[in-house]
Write a protein that holds these residues in place. Structure first.
Motif, mmCIF file in Angstrom:
data_model
loop_
_atom_site.group_PDB
_atom_site.id
_atom_site.type_symbol
_atom_site.label_atom_id
_atom_site.label_comp_id
_atom_site.label_asym_id
_atom_site.label_seq_id
_atom_site.Cartn_x
_atom_site.Cartn_y
_atom_site.Cartn_z
ATOM 1 N N THR A 125 0.818 -1.209 0.000
ATOM 2 C CA THR A 125 0.000 0.000 0.000
ATOM 3 C C THR A 125 0.849 1.255 0.000
ATOM 4 O O THR A 125 0.359 2.346 -0.191
ATOM 5 C CB THR A 125 -0.925 0.021 1.222
ATOM 6 O OG1 THR A 125 -0.151 -0.118 2.426
ATOM 7 C CG2 THR A 125 -1.936 -1.110 1.147
ATOM 8 N N GLN A 175 -9.423 1.034 -17.089
ATOM 9 C CA GLN A 175 -8.722 0.219 -16.097
ATOM 10 C C GLN A 175 -8.065 -1.051 -16.649
ATOM 11 O O GLN A 175 -7.241 -1.659 -15.964
ATOM 12 C CB GLN A 175 -9.681 -0.137 -14.962
ATOM 13 C CG GLN A 175 -10.199 1.095 -14.222
ATOM 14 C CD GLN A 175 -11.118 0.761 -13.064
ATOM 15 O OE1 GLN A 175 -11.054 -0.312 -12.455
ATOM 16 N NE2 GLN A 175 -12.008 1.698 -12.732
ATOM 17 N N LYS A 229 -8.828 -4.199 -16.939
ATOM 18 C CA LYS A 229 -8.845 -5.206 -15.885
ATOM 19 C C LYS A 229 -8.367 -6.569 -16.354
ATOM 20 O O LYS A 229 -7.646 -7.267 -15.625
ATOM 21 C CB LYS A 229 -10.249 -5.290 -15.283
ATOM 22 C CG LYS A 229 -10.640 -4.023 -14.517
ATOM 23 C CD LYS A 229 -12.087 -4.078 -14.040
ATOM 24 C CE LYS A 229 -12.472 -2.773 -13.344
ATOM 25 N NZ LYS A 229 -13.904 -2.755 -12.928
ATOM 26 N N GLN A 239 -4.658 -6.465 -16.553
ATOM 27 C CA GLN A 239 -4.087 -6.520 -15.207
ATOM 28 C C GLN A 239 -4.094 -7.950 -14.664
ATOM 29 O O GLN A 239 -3.132 -8.380 -14.007
ATOM 30 C CB GLN A 239 -4.866 -5.618 -14.259
ATOM 31 C CG GLN A 239 -4.663 -4.134 -14.477
ATOM 32 C CD GLN A 239 -5.220 -3.338 -13.309
ATOM 33 O OE1 GLN A 239 -4.689 -3.375 -12.205
ATOM 34 N NE2 GLN A 239 -6.302 -2.612 -13.549
ATOM 35 N N TRP A 250 -5.763 4.798 -4.602
ATOM 36 C CA TRP A 250 -6.423 3.634 -5.203
ATOM 37 C C TRP A 250 -5.411 2.743 -5.906
ATOM 38 O O TRP A 250 -5.407 1.510 -5.724
ATOM 39 C CB TRP A 250 -7.502 4.143 -6.158
ATOM 40 C CG TRP A 250 -8.133 3.177 -7.097
ATOM 41 C CD1 TRP A 250 -8.984 2.148 -6.801
ATOM 42 C CD2 TRP A 250 -7.991 3.170 -8.531
ATOM 43 N NE1 TRP A 250 -9.388 1.508 -7.949
ATOM 44 C CE2 TRP A 250 -8.799 2.120 -9.017
ATOM 45 C CE3 TRP A 250 -7.290 3.966 -9.435
ATOM 46 C CZ2 TRP A 250 -8.907 1.829 -10.381
ATOM 47 C CZ3 TRP A 250 -7.390 3.686 -10.784
ATOM 48 C CH2 TRP A 250 -8.179 2.631 -11.244
ATOM 49 N N HIS A 251 -4.531 3.343 -6.709
ATOM 50 C CA HIS A 251 -3.488 2.553 -7.374
ATOM 51 C C HIS A 251 -2.626 1.812 -6.349
ATOM 52 O O HIS A 251 -2.346 0.616 -6.505
ATOM 53 C CB HIS A 251 -2.587 3.460 -8.212
ATOM 54 C CG HIS A 251 -3.198 3.937 -9.489
ATOM 55 N ND1 HIS A 251 -3.493 3.097 -10.543
ATOM 56 C CD2 HIS A 251 -3.545 5.186 -9.901
ATOM 57 C CE1 HIS A 251 -4.004 3.798 -11.543
ATOM 58 N NE2 HIS A 251 -4.045 5.067 -11.178
ATOM 59 N N GLN A 259 -3.168 0.917 -3.246
ATOM 60 C CA GLN A 259 -3.827 -0.147 -2.499
ATOM 61 C C GLN A 259 -4.169 -1.351 -3.368
ATOM 62 O O GLN A 259 -4.342 -2.458 -2.854
ATOM 63 C CB GLN A 259 -5.072 0.389 -1.791
ATOM 64 C CG GLN A 259 -4.716 1.274 -0.607
ATOM 65 C CD GLN A 259 -5.917 1.769 0.175
ATOM 66 O OE1 GLN A 259 -6.006 2.945 0.508
ATOM 67 N NE2 GLN A 259 -6.845 0.877 0.487
ATOM 68 N N GLU A 260 -4.226 -1.152 -4.663
ATOM 69 C CA GLU A 260 -4.463 -2.272 -5.568
ATOM 70 C C GLU A 260 -3.164 -2.834 -6.145
ATOM 71 O O GLU A 260 -3.180 -3.665 -7.059
ATOM 72 C CB GLU A 260 -5.448 -1.864 -6.666
ATOM 73 C CG GLU A 260 -6.841 -1.554 -6.089
ATOM 74 C CD GLU A 260 -7.947 -1.479 -7.111
ATOM 75 O OE1 GLU A 260 -7.657 -1.425 -8.323
ATOM 76 O OE2 GLU A 260 -9.117 -1.469 -6.702
ATOM 77 N N ARG A 263 -0.449 -1.363 -7.673
ATOM 78 C CA ARG A 263 0.167 -0.840 -8.890
ATOM 79 C C ARG A 263 1.198 0.242 -8.560
ATOM 80 O O ARG A 263 1.126 0.902 -7.524
ATOM 81 C CB ARG A 263 -0.900 -0.249 -9.812
ATOM 82 C CG ARG A 263 -1.855 -1.265 -10.371
ATOM 83 C CD ARG A 263 -2.835 -0.626 -11.328
ATOM 84 N NE ARG A 263 -3.790 0.260 -10.659
ATOM 85 C CZ ARG A 263 -4.944 -0.141 -10.127
ATOM 86 N NH1 ARG A 263 -5.289 -1.423 -10.151
ATOM 87 N NH2 ARG A 263 -5.774 0.725 -9.565
ATOM 88 N N ASP A 315 -12.870 -0.716 1.631
ATOM 89 C CA ASP A 315 -13.235 -1.621 0.535
ATOM 90 C C ASP A 315 -14.354 -1.050 -0.326
ATOM 91 O O ASP A 315 -14.341 -1.215 -1.561
ATOM 92 C CB ASP A 315 -13.642 -2.981 1.093
ATOM 93 C CG ASP A 315 -12.478 -3.766 1.681
ATOM 94 O OD1 ASP A 315 -11.318 -3.400 1.396
ATOM 95 O OD2 ASP A 315 -12.718 -4.740 2.415
ATOM 96 N N LEU A 333 -12.877 1.611 -2.611
ATOM 97 C CA LEU A 333 -12.111 0.997 -3.695
ATOM 98 C C LEU A 333 -13.052 0.423 -4.755
ATOM 99 O O LEU A 333 -12.833 0.589 -5.961
ATOM 100 C CB LEU A 333 -11.202 -0.101 -3.147
ATOM 101 C CG LEU A 333 -10.039 0.349 -2.258
ATOM 102 C CD1 LEU A 333 -9.372 -0.861 -1.618
ATOM 103 C CD2 LEU A 333 -9.020 1.159 -3.042
ATOM 104 N N ASP A 335 -13.457 1.292 -8.712
ATOM 105 C CA ASP A 335 -13.403 0.228 -9.721
ATOM 106 C C ASP A 335 -14.593 0.308 -10.666
ATOM 107 O O ASP A 335 -14.481 -0.026 -11.857
ATOM 108 C CB ASP A 335 -13.389 -1.140 -9.047
ATOM 109 C CG ASP A 335 -12.070 -1.473 -8.364
ATOM 110 O OD1 ASP A 335 -11.053 -0.803 -8.666
ATOM 111 O OD2 ASP A 335 -12.050 -2.395 -7.529
#
Length: 293
Positions: free
Chosen positions: A2, A170, A172, A175, A228-229, A231-232, A234, A259, A262, A266
């Motif tokens: 994070t 995004q 997805k 990713q 956001w990036h 915590q996901e 990236r 959550d 986030l 998304d």
């Protein structure tokens, strides 16, 4: 992760937030790099095609961090694809940057119209890695079909794929492909700056979901997107040449999205790409002769 750093698939650690210098005019790039280093950035992303590698090098030399503290990343342009040409592209880039070793060297685009040259360019990156001239190698703007072929015809899995990625676009599925193969996703235009180009009607910076989340934490929409990036999982490389904005974009380690927040971000995905289709990048349309160091 994070915050702090992200570990690449070869064990090298890379900072999770860096300064991007795409379209940063050369006369202000050195100052932007120095400002970034002053507030704590330790990742600087540039590219041969940006035309500002010498100024990035100037900022590195004059900044508030020693060379071994800063992760330097640049990219080879399609004009310099091919085994010998790409090895020479490293020499040009390292000379302009004023460094002996580049931390991460990427192929800037897949040259779809001559993918064999792309493969030869990547094999040159593999040789540079084996020789210790770079610490990690990767690609940029490669979609799943090109990554699949690259993985099948070369030996080293790319450490990074740098792609357009922000709440409105995004990628997805791509990713997920990265995650399955140990490739780190690095976001260019991570705060959706590209959604502001050309008088776009829908900008990430104005999005009510993002502004509402920002108000809850006393943060800007840009800071929310960067969090956001992180915590996901990236890496993000926001671009700015303004000292205040550079500092703001780094002030993202003192709060955490829940959550539901986030998930709300998304759900903003439109599936609409802001940049060019990678398959449209050809030497006929995007030729840039990269000068010597």
């Amino acid at each position: 992760m994070t915050n702090g750093s992200l570990r690449l698939n070869n064990g090298v650690d890379m900072p999770s937030v860096g300064l991007g210098v795409f379209q940063s005019p050369p006369d202000v790039t050195a100052g932007a790099v120095k400002a970034a280093l002053h507030v704590g950035y330790r990742l600087i992303d540039t590219a041969a095609a940006y035309g500002n590698e010498p100024q990035v090098g100037e900022g590195l030399r004059d900044g508030d961090a020693s060379r071994d503290e800063v992760f330097v990343e640049t990219k080879v342009w399609i004009n310099d694809y091919g085994y010998e040409a790409t090895q020479h592209a490293f020499e040009k880039a390292s000379g302009k940057l004023g460094v002996e070793q580049i931390d991460l060297l990427l192929l800037h685009q897949p040259l779809t119209s001559a993918f064999d040259r792309t493969l030869d360019a990547y094999r040159a990156l593999e040789k540079l890695l084996a020789d210790g001239k770079v610490r990690a190698i990767g690609v940029s703007n490669f979609m799943e079909d090109k990554l699949t072929r690259l993985l099948s015809e070369t030996d080293v899995v790319p450490a990074v794929n740098q792609i357009e990625l922000h709440p409105y676009f995004q990628q997805k599925a791509l990713q997920e492909f990265h995650g399955a193969h140990g490739i780190l996703t690095q976001a260019w235009s991570p705060i959706g700056g590209i959604t502001s180009y050309g008088g776009a009607q829908k900008r990430t910076f104005d999005d009510p979901t993002l502004t509402e989340i920002g108000h809850a934490y006393g943060k800007t929409t840009a800071q929310v997107m960067l969090r956001w990036h992180l915590q996901e999982g990236r890496c993000a490389i926001p671009k700015s040449v303004k000292s205040a904005r550079i500092a703001e974009n780094f002030d993202v380690f003192d709060f955490e999205l829940n959550d539901d927040e986030l998930a709300a971000i998304d759900n903003l995905d439109t599936g609409i790409r802001g940049g060019p289709d990678p398959d449209s990048i050809t030497l006929e349309n995007y030729s840039v002769e990269i000068p010597e160091a």
